[in-house]
Design a protein around this motif. Structure first.
Motif, PDB file in Angstrom:
ATOM      1  N   PRO A   1      55.612  52.629 -37.159  1.00  0.00           N
ATOM      2  CA  PRO A   1      54.369  51.609 -36.955  1.00  0.00           C
ATOM      3  C   PRO A   1      53.546  51.801 -35.662  1.00  0.00           C
ATOM      4  O   PRO A   1      52.458  51.969 -35.342  1.00  0.00           O
ATOM      5  N   GLN A   2      54.465  51.861 -34.412  1.00  0.00           N
ATOM      6  CA  GLN A   2      53.764  51.813 -33.080  1.00  0.00           C
ATOM      7  C   GLN A   2      53.373  53.394 -32.837  1.00  0.00           C
ATOM      8  O   GLN A   2      52.475  53.627 -32.029  1.00  0.00           O
ATOM      9  N   GLU A   3      54.158  54.211 -33.510  1.00  0.00           N
ATOM     10  CA  GLU A   3      53.643  55.841 -33.394  1.00  0.00           C
ATOM     11  C   GLU A   3      52.480  56.022 -33.882  1.00  0.00           C
ATOM     12  O   GLU A   3      51.519  56.792 -33.619  1.00  0.00           O
ATOM     13  N   ARG A   4      52.227  55.122 -34.877  1.00  0.00           N
ATOM     14  CA  ARG A   4      50.728  55.348 -35.653  1.00  0.00           C
ATOM     15  C   ARG A   4      49.617  54.915 -34.710  1.00  0.00           C
ATOM     16  O   ARG A   4      48.588  55.513 -34.523  1.00  0.00           O
ATOM     17  N   VAL A   5      49.837  53.694 -33.992  1.00  0.00           N
ATOM     18  CA  VAL A   5      48.971  53.333 -32.932  1.00  0.00           C
ATOM     19  C   VAL A   5      48.879  54.457 -31.977  1.00  0.00           C
ATOM     20  O   VAL A   5      47.667  54.500 -31.272  1.00  0.00           O
ATOM     21  N   ALA A   6      49.897  55.012 -31.488  1.00  0.00           N
ATOM     22  CA  ALA A   6      49.687  56.049 -30.532  1.00  0.00           C
ATOM     23  C   ALA A   6      48.990  56.928 -30.983  1.00  0.00           C
ATOM     24  O   ALA A   6      48.165  57.676 -30.409  1.00  0.00           O
ATOM     25  N   LEU A   7      49.142  57.432 -32.199  1.00  0.00           N
ATOM     26  CA  LEU A   7      48.194  58.551 -32.673  1.00  0.00           C
ATOM     27  C   LEU A   7      47.027  58.359 -32.663  1.00  0.00           C
ATOM     28  O   LEU A   7      46.080  59.090 -32.392  1.00  0.00           O
ATOM     29  N   LEU A   8      46.589  56.946 -33.155  1.00  0.00           N
ATOM     30  CA  LEU A   8      45.052  56.630 -33.124  1.00  0.00           C
ATOM     31  C   LEU A   8      44.836  56.702 -31.622  1.00  0.00           C
ATOM     32  O   LEU A   8      43.388  57.056 -31.343  1.00  0.00           O
TER      33      LEU A   8
ATOM     34  N   SER B   1      46.202  57.999 -23.024  1.00  0.00           N
ATOM     35  CA  SER B   1      45.590  56.873 -23.753  1.00  0.00           C
ATOM     36  C   SER B   1      46.790  56.391 -25.083  1.00  0.00           C
ATOM     37  O   SER B   1      46.929  55.483 -25.192  1.00  0.00           O
ATOM     38  N   ALA B   2      47.378  57.356 -25.619  1.00  0.00           N
ATOM     39  CA  ALA B   2      48.327  57.000 -26.636  1.00  0.00           C
ATOM     40  C   ALA B   2      49.582  56.238 -25.969  1.00  0.00           C
ATOM     41  O   ALA B   2      49.947  55.178 -26.665  1.00  0.00           O
ATOM     42  N   ALA B   3      50.077  56.380 -24.787  1.00  0.00           N
ATOM     43  CA  ALA B   3      51.186  55.660 -24.262  1.00  0.00           C
ATOM     44  C   ALA B   3      50.437  54.356 -23.791  1.00  0.00           C
ATOM     45  O   ALA B   3      51.222  53.370 -23.961  1.00  0.00           O
ATOM     46  N   ARG B   4      49.264  54.261 -23.336  1.00  0.00           N
ATOM     47  CA  ARG B   4      48.850  53.012 -22.916  1.00  0.00           C
ATOM     48  C   ARG B   4      48.552  51.946 -23.967  1.00  0.00           C
ATOM     49  O   ARG B   4      48.749  50.882 -23.896  1.00  0.00           O
ATOM     50  N   VAL B   5      48.022  52.465 -24.872  1.00  0.00           N
ATOM     51  CA  VAL B   5      47.628  51.676 -26.424  1.00  0.00           C
ATOM     52  C   VAL B   5      48.793  51.322 -26.984  1.00  0.00           C
ATOM     53  O   VAL B   5      48.799  50.334 -27.824  1.00  0.00           O
ATOM     54  N   GLY B   6      49.718  52.438 -27.295  1.00  0.00           N
ATOM     55  CA  GLY B   6      50.992  52.197 -28.137  1.00  0.00           C
ATOM     56  C   GLY B   6      52.096  51.909 -27.853  1.00  0.00           C
ATOM     57  O   GLY B   6      52.989  51.812 -28.313  1.00  0.00           O
TER      58      GLY B   6
END
Length: 434
Positions: free
Chosen positions: A208-215, A296-301
């Motif tokens: 789930p959190q990797e999906r957020v990182a992808l977005l 950005s992926a790291a900061r958001v996810g």
């Protein structure tokens, strides 16, 4: 999908080079972590051709230097696309498009004013056809794709909006769902509406959190910019590549071929020089934009999710063969038995894919990380090497998740994607070609 497999290896062998113990798993390559024996047995040949080789040299020249700057934070504060090189690239791109306009105008004049000659209209039509090939083209929504709009998937779009707000950019107008192990963003149509492509082959194997990182990564491309993705510079690169193809020499089989090759020699090398120059002016900024998207992926996810996403990308090339294997296995039988086999294969396809990718052991991920470090830019110069992207995503953190993908959100998004998942499972099983 849960975290990667932590199953222990049940057998070992002795490394033929150094004698160290080597884990044995028939599903994966046997290799030695102590001396790197057999770590990359199937290394692909770099893409042939003068232009790919030039791009690899340029990408390698930036490589570690740009990654080091990103890790030290020296490149994260400057917006992409606001330096002298980008300005020169933009002007050069306008000149390239100006040549296309001249060809189009000349073609129209030859057709209109020389109609009675018979020759000029033919030449004009050829120039118009060439101008049509060279023109910058806005992306169109795929006709046969599963396209979702806000009304179709409100919770998915709300998640994208939330991630976009955390990254500092608006969301998208459309989401295209396909079966590939990839994701991307672009604009489409004359109004430059935003589109995100979500490949289920990647989405389904992520946590789930990797999906957020992808977005976060994909929306980071909008937030930080990438001139090579724009219609002006991207269109100019396309036009120059088309020129280079049109002017390519043909194997001489007669005097006419030799004459044409001689006449096009200087224009061909001029186009090659311009293409290399435009690559040189834009490639560094483009690769920096990729690194910034990873930040950005790291900061958001979260940093953990972004690093996990980089690892998932390493196993992404195995998704296509897995889907093809499912397709072939379901089609070996004929008649009603074959129909039932296909229906069974279509149901639960994505869950089986997630389970298989989730069973990849840590020692295989480590091998793939070492392979990525060995190959570097040698195969793909459009992205920085994955091991450098992974390193930069982990730098500056650890970042906690700004957007969380809880069970309620995951269930709602899964329900909205269910029709696309079912339709694409049918397509994969019945006619998947990779």
């Amino acid at each position: 999908m849960e975290g990667r497999s932590t199953a222990e290896v049940t057998s070992v062998r002795e490394c033929p080079e150094c004698g160290a113990p080597v884990p044995v798993d028939e599903r994966y390559v046997d290799w030695c972590a102590a001396c790197d024996w057999n770590v990359d047995p199937g290394a692909p040949e770099p893409e042939p051709g003068r232009m790919p080789a030039a791009r690899r040299r340029l990408a390698h020249a930036y490589g570690e230097q740009l990654a080091a700057e990103m890790e030290q934070g020296r490149s994260q504060s400057r917006p992409v696309g606001r330096d002298a090189a980008t300005l020169v690239a933009f002007v050069l791109s306008l000149v390239v498009h100006g040549v296309t306009v001249v060809l189009a105008v000349t073609g129209i004049l030859l057709v209109v004013s020389g109609w009675d000659t018979g020759v000029q209209p033919v030449l004009g039509a050829l120039l118009l056809g060439l101008a049509a090939l060279l023109r910058p083209r806005p992306v169109r929504l795929p006709k046969d794709a599963r396209v979702l709009y806000r009304a179709d998937a409100p919770r998915l779009f709300a998640l994208i909006d939330e991630v976009g707000a955390a990254v500092g950019t608006p969301g998208v107008h459309a989401v295209v769902v396909d079966p590939k192990a990839n994701a991307s963003v672009t604009t489409y149509g004359l109004r430059a509406r935003r589109m995100m492509v979500l490949g289920l082959g990647l989405w389904e194997i992520l946590s789930p959190q990797e999906r957020v990182a992808l977005l976060g990564h994909e929306l980071g491309h909008f937030a930080h910019g990438d001139t090579r993705r724009g219609i002006v510079t991207g269109g100019a690169l396309h036009a120059l590549a088309t020129w280079y193809y049109v002017l390519a020499p043909t194997p001489p089989s007669g005097l006419l071929d030799r004459f044409v090759n001689a006449v096009t020699f200087l224009p061909r090398w001029a186009v090659y020089g311009l293409l290399v120059l435009l690559d040189h002016l834009t490639l560094r900024a483009s690769q920096r934009a990729e690194y910034l998207a990873d930040v950005s992926a790291a900061r958001v996810g979260s940093t953990e999710a972004a690093v996990g996403l980089m690892d998932r990308l390493l196993v992404g090339p195995a998704v296509g063969p897995e889907l093809r294997r499912e397709s072939v296995a379901a089609q070996v039988q004929g008649g009603s038995a074959g129909r039932e086999a296909r229906e069974r294969a279509e149901q639960g396809l994505w869950e089986r894919l997630a389970l298989r990718m989730g069973a990849v052991p840590e020692h295989e991920y480590e091998r793939l990380r070492r392979v990525a470090a060995r190959r570097g830019h040698s195969v793909d110069s459009t992205h920085p090497p994955t091991h450098l992207r992974r390193r930069c995503a982990a730098a500056g953190g650890p970042y906690p998740a700004q957007v969380t993908y809880d069970e309620g959100c995951a269930a709602a998004v899964a329900q909205e994607l269910a029709p696309a998942r079912a339709a694409l499972a049918i397509r994969v099983i019945r006619d998947y070609a990779g």
